[in-house]
Design a protein around this motif. Structure first.
Motif, PDB file in Angstrom:
ATOM      1  N   GLN A 141       0.832  -1.203   0.000  1.00 42.10           N
ATOM      2  CA  GLN A 141       0.000   0.000   0.000  1.00 42.10           C
ATOM      3  C   GLN A 141       0.872   1.262   0.000  1.00 42.10           C
ATOM      4  O   GLN A 141       0.593   2.223  -0.723  1.00 42.10           O
ATOM      5  CB  GLN A 141      -0.935   0.003   1.209  1.00 42.10           C
ATOM      6  N   TRP A 142       1.936   1.263   0.809  1.00 37.74           N
ATOM      7  CA  TRP A 142       2.853   2.406   0.855  1.00 37.74           C
ATOM      8  C   TRP A 142       3.524   2.600  -0.504  1.00 37.74           C
ATOM      9  O   TRP A 142       3.636   3.727  -1.008  1.00 37.74           O
ATOM     10  CB  TRP A 142       3.899   2.176   1.944  1.00 37.74           C
ATOM     11  N   LEU A 143       3.949   1.511  -1.114  1.00 38.95           N
ATOM     12  CA  LEU A 143       4.580   1.591  -2.428  1.00 38.95           C
ATOM     13  C   LEU A 143       3.601   2.148  -3.468  1.00 38.95           C
ATOM     14  O   LEU A 143       3.971   2.983  -4.295  1.00 38.95           O
ATOM     15  CB  LEU A 143       5.091   0.214  -2.858  1.00 38.95           C
ATOM     16  N   ARG A 144       2.360   1.696  -3.412  1.00 38.47           N
ATOM     17  CA  ARG A 144       1.358   2.191  -4.352  1.00 38.47           C
ATOM     18  C   ARG A 144       1.087   3.679  -4.138  1.00 38.47           C
ATOM     19  O   ARG A 144       1.011   4.454  -5.098  1.00 38.47           O
ATOM     20  CB  ARG A 144       0.062   1.388  -4.222  1.00 38.47           C
ATOM     21  N   GLN A 145       0.944   4.092  -2.890  1.00 41.24           N
ATOM     22  CA  GLN A 145       0.679   5.503  -2.587  1.00 41.24           C
ATOM     23  C   GLN A 145       1.800   6.412  -3.097  1.00 41.24           C
ATOM     24  O   GLN A 145       1.558   7.576  -3.410  1.00 41.24           O
ATOM     25  CB  GLN A 145       0.496   5.677  -1.080  1.00 41.24           C
ATOM     26  N   ASN A 146       2.994   5.870  -3.157  1.00 45.95           N
ATOM     27  CA  ASN A 146       4.144   6.651  -3.619  1.00 45.95           C
ATOM     28  C   ASN A 146       4.472   6.417  -5.093  1.00 45.95           C
ATOM     29  O   ASN A 146       5.552   6.801  -5.560  1.00 45.95           O
ATOM     30  CB  ASN A 146       5.356   6.350  -2.743  1.00 45.95           C
ATOM     31  N   GLY A 147       3.553   5.801  -5.811  1.00 40.55           N
ATOM     32  CA  GLY A 147       3.680   5.662  -7.259  1.00 40.55           C
ATOM     33  C   GLY A 147       4.654   4.616  -7.741  1.00 40.55           C
ATOM     34  O   GLY A 147       5.163   4.717  -8.864  1.00 40.55           O
ATOM     35  N   ASN A 148       4.870   3.556  -6.923  1.00 41.21           N
ATOM     36  CA  ASN A 148       5.860   2.539  -7.293  1.00 41.21           C
ATOM     37  C   ASN A 148       5.266   1.214  -7.764  1.00 41.21           C
ATOM     38  O   ASN A 148       6.006   0.312  -8.124  1.00 41.21           O
ATOM     39  CB  ASN A 148       6.781   2.271  -6.096  1.00 41.21           C
ATOM     40  N   ILE A 149       3.943   1.115  -7.749  1.00 43.41           N
ATOM     41  CA  ILE A 149       3.263  -0.094  -8.220  1.00 43.41           C
ATOM     42  C   ILE A 149       2.659   0.206  -9.575  1.00 43.41           C
ATOM     43  O   ILE A 149       1.779   1.053  -9.697  1.00 43.41           O
ATOM     44  CB  ILE A 149       2.166  -0.546  -7.237  1.00 43.41           C
ATOM     45  N   LYS A 150       3.139  -0.493 -10.606  1.00 40.39           N
ATOM     46  CA  LYS A 150       2.716  -0.176 -11.974  1.00 40.39           C
ATOM     47  C   LYS A 150       1.664  -1.140 -12.512  1.00 40.39           C
ATOM     48  O   LYS A 150       1.158  -0.941 -13.603  1.00 40.39           O
ATOM     49  CB  LYS A 150       3.939  -0.154 -12.891  1.00 40.39           C
ATOM     50  N   GLY A 151       1.389  -2.192 -11.782  1.00 39.46           N
ATOM     51  CA  GLY A 151       0.402  -3.143 -12.266  1.00 39.46           C
ATOM     52  C   GLY A 151       0.280  -4.327 -11.334  1.00 39.46           C
ATOM     53  O   GLY A 151       0.853  -4.350 -10.236  1.00 39.46           O
ATOM     54  N   LEU A 152      -0.460  -5.351 -11.772  1.00 36.20           N
ATOM     55  CA  LEU A 152      -0.710  -6.521 -10.932  1.00 36.20           C
ATOM     56  C   LEU A 152       0.586  -7.238 -10.574  1.00 36.20           C
ATOM     57  O   LEU A 152       0.763  -7.675  -9.431  1.00 36.20           O
ATOM     58  CB  LEU A 152      -1.655  -7.482 -11.654  1.00 36.20           C
ATOM     59  N   SER A 153       1.496  -7.349 -11.525  1.00 36.02           N
ATOM     60  CA  SER A 153       2.748  -8.056 -11.255  1.00 36.02           C
ATOM     61  C   SER A 153       3.526  -7.407 -10.119  1.00 36.02           C
ATOM     62  O   SER A 153       4.000  -8.084  -9.202  1.00 36.02           O
ATOM     63  CB  SER A 153       3.617  -8.102 -12.518  1.00 36.02           C
ATOM     64  N   ASP A 154       3.633  -6.063 -10.146  1.00 34.93           N
ATOM     65  CA  ASP A 154       4.319  -5.353  -9.069  1.00 34.93           C
ATOM     66  C   ASP A 154       3.600  -5.539  -7.735  1.00 34.93           C
ATOM     67  O   ASP A 154       4.235  -5.678  -6.687  1.00 34.93           O
ATOM     68  CB  ASP A 154       4.427  -3.859  -9.392  1.00 34.93           C
ATOM     69  N   SER A 155       2.267  -5.525  -7.767  1.00 31.79           N
ATOM     70  CA  SER A 155       1.492  -5.723  -6.529  1.00 31.79           C
ATOM     71  C   SER A 155       1.795  -7.078  -5.915  1.00 31.79           C
ATOM     72  O   SER A 155       1.982  -7.208  -4.703  1.00 31.79           O
ATOM     73  CB  SER A 155      -0.007  -5.614  -6.808  1.00 31.79           C
ATOM     74  N   LEU A 156       1.855  -8.102  -6.759  1.00 29.90           N
ATOM     75  CA  LEU A 156       2.127  -9.453  -6.265  1.00 29.90           C
ATOM     76  C   LEU A 156       3.562  -9.567  -5.748  1.00 29.90           C
ATOM     77  O   LEU A 156       3.813 -10.172  -4.705  1.00 29.90           O
ATOM     78  CB  LEU A 156       1.877 -10.474  -7.373  1.00 29.90           C
ATOM     79  N   LYS A 157       4.504  -8.941  -6.467  1.00 31.58           N
ATOM     80  CA  LYS A 157       5.895  -8.953  -6.007  1.00 31.58           C
ATOM     81  C   LYS A 157       6.043  -8.239  -4.673  1.00 31.58           C
ATOM     82  O   LYS A 157       6.892  -8.605  -3.848  1.00 31.58           O
ATOM     83  CB  LYS A 157       6.794  -8.273  -7.043  1.00 31.58           C
ATOM     84  N   ALA A 158       5.247  -7.216  -4.478  1.00 36.91           N
ATOM     85  CA  ALA A 158       5.345  -6.412  -3.262  1.00 36.91           C
ATOM     86  C   ALA A 158       4.635  -7.054  -2.067  1.00 36.91           C
ATOM     87  O   ALA A 158       4.541  -6.446  -1.009  1.00 36.91           O
ATOM     88  CB  ALA A 158       4.771  -5.022  -3.520  1.00 36.91           C
ATOM     89  N   GLY A 159       4.130  -8.270  -2.249  1.00 34.11           N
ATOM     90  CA  GLY A 159       3.607  -9.001  -1.102  1.00 34.11           C
ATOM     91  C   GLY A 159       2.113  -9.027  -0.943  1.00 34.11           C
ATOM     92  O   GLY A 159       1.614  -9.382   0.117  1.00 34.11           O
ATOM     93  N   LYS A 160       1.363  -8.670  -1.999  1.00 30.90           N
ATOM     94  CA  LYS A 160      -0.101  -8.713  -1.900  1.00 30.90           C
ATOM     95  C   LYS A 160      -0.612 -10.160  -1.837  1.00 30.90           C
ATOM     96  O   LYS A 160      -1.671 -10.427  -1.294  1.00 30.90           O
ATOM     97  CB  LYS A 160      -0.739  -7.997  -3.091  1.00 30.90           C
ATOM     98  N   ALA A 161       0.168 -11.081  -2.391  1.00 27.85           N
ATOM     99  CA  ALA A 161      -0.214 -12.491  -2.343  1.00 27.85           C
ATOM    100  C   ALA A 161       0.501 -13.180  -1.179  1.00 27.85           C
ATOM    101  O   ALA A 161       1.589 -12.777  -0.777  1.00 27.85           O
ATOM    102  CB  ALA A 161       0.136 -13.184  -3.657  1.00 27.85           C
ATOM    103  N   SER A 162      -0.114 -14.225  -0.633  1.00 26.51           N
ATOM    104  CA  SER A 162       0.519 -15.007   0.428  1.00 26.51           C
ATOM    105  C   SER A 162       1.722 -15.756  -0.132  1.00 26.51           C
ATOM    106  O   SER A 162       1.867 -15.909  -1.350  1.00 26.51           O
ATOM    107  CB  SER A 162      -0.479 -15.997   1.011  1.00 26.51           C
ATOM    108  N   GLN A 163       2.587 -16.252   0.769  1.00 28.62           N
ATOM    109  CA  GLN A 163       3.760 -17.004   0.317  1.00 28.62           C
ATOM    110  C   GLN A 163       3.357 -18.251  -0.468  1.00 28.62           C
ATOM    111  O   GLN A 163       3.996 -18.587  -1.468  1.00 28.62           O
ATOM    112  CB  GLN A 163       4.633 -17.394   1.510  1.00 28.62           C
ATOM    113  N   SER A 164       2.307 -18.939  -0.027  1.00 28.21           N
ATOM    114  CA  SER A 164       1.888 -20.156  -0.741  1.00 28.21           C
ATOM    115  C   SER A 164       1.427 -19.831  -2.151  1.00 28.21           C
ATOM    116  O   SER A 164       1.766 -20.541  -3.110  1.00 28.21           O
ATOM    117  CB  SER A 164       0.774 -20.868   0.034  1.00 28.21           C
ATOM    118  N   VAL A 165       0.680 -18.727  -2.310  1.00 32.39           N
ATOM    119  CA  VAL A 165       0.231 -18.305  -3.639  1.00 32.39           C
ATOM    120  C   VAL A 165       1.423 -17.824  -4.466  1.00 32.39           C
ATOM    121  O   VAL A 165       1.527 -18.138  -5.659  1.00 32.39           O
ATOM    122  CB  VAL A 165      -0.837 -17.198  -3.532  1.00 32.39           C
TER     123      VAL A 165
END
Length: 273
Positions: A141-165
């Protein structure tokens, strides 16, 4: 299994300080951390001295004679006594489970390779130690607020998904596996078997050439694209030469086509008989 993290750097003490700050929070520390230093000045040495009491550091340095990253990497590999070597660049921040994930995935006859979330120039410029110790820099969320998330792939890399996923996504990723020098690991013996990095190559895909030789030698590549990404601190790249990049691409293609496994100008130059 003895492990060593190898961090490449060149005259970027501010970023290296933040890299060390992040490493202090690892869930599993490597046995050693080697700084593969391509000729930095005293400011970098001062950063190492700051963290010497907190991290198991060693400093491998040679004089600045132009881009010599592959050479200093080979010197660091040659002087290491570790079984597993993990590689990051000196402008990449590792979240708490990064080292543990690389160790967990380590297998004979395999290398692991990951990816980065690229932070923008403004975030990189304003980044502080407190951003890291508070762990907010690793919050999606912090990364997104600061303009560092460019799409779904970045969101997933940044930890939006659980480790198992994330681990399932690693296996399903359609991206071609190659060695990404800013986030990779393999055994020291595998690197010796292909003679390490090609020291004739300058900046621009030189890490991918090593990956091609490892694959040619039958070393299997595996992804940590989502389960162990890094945050990349933005910086100018005045050293990029389009002609060298073009030449390197041609050499990588030749390595693939010729099934080349051995670097003629590589690691053996630094290993004592």
């Amino acid at each position: 299994m003895k492990t060593e993290l190898i961090i490449t750097t060149y005259n970027n003490p501010k970023a290296l300080n933040l890299v060390f700050c992040a490493l202090q929070d690892q869930s599993r520390m490597p046995d050693r951390i080697a700084i593969a230093d391509d000729g930095s000045g005293p400011e970098t040495k001062a950063v190492l001295e700051k963290y010497q009491s907190y991290l198991p550091l060693r400093h491998v340095w040679h004089p600045d004679t132009g881009f010599g990253k592959n050479e200093i990497l080979n010197k660091t590999i040659a002087s290491s006594d570790a079984d597993l070597l993990i590689f990051i660049d000196g402008d990449c921040l590792a979240s708490a489970g990064f080292i543990e994930r690389h160790i967990e995935l380590a297998k004979p006859n395999a290398f692991s390779t990951g990816s980065v979330v690229r932070m923008n120039a403004q975030t990189s410029q304003n980044l502080t130690e407190e951003d890291i110790t508070s762990k907010r820099v690793f919050d999606a969320q912090w990364l997104r607020q600061n303009g560092n998330i460019k799409g779904l792939s970045d969101s997933l890399k940044a930890g939006k998904a659980s480790q198992s996923v994330s681990r399932i996504l690693d296996r399903l990723s359609p991206v071609k596996i190659t060695w990404s020098g800013g986030n990779a690991s393999t055994s020291r013996s595998q690197l010796i078997a292909v003679n390490g990095f090609d020291e004739t190559m300058r900046y621009g895909g030189e890490d991918k050439e090593l990956g091609s030789r490892l694959l040619n030698a039958g070393v299997k590549g595996q992804f940590l694209r989502y389960s162990a990404p890094l945050l990349h601190i933005d910086h100018p790249r005045g050293y990029v030469d389009p002609e060298i990049v073009k030449t390197n691409r041609a050499k990588i293609e030749e390595t693939r086509k010729m099934r080349r496994r051995w670097a003629d100008h590589g690691l053996d130059r630094h290993i004592s008989a």
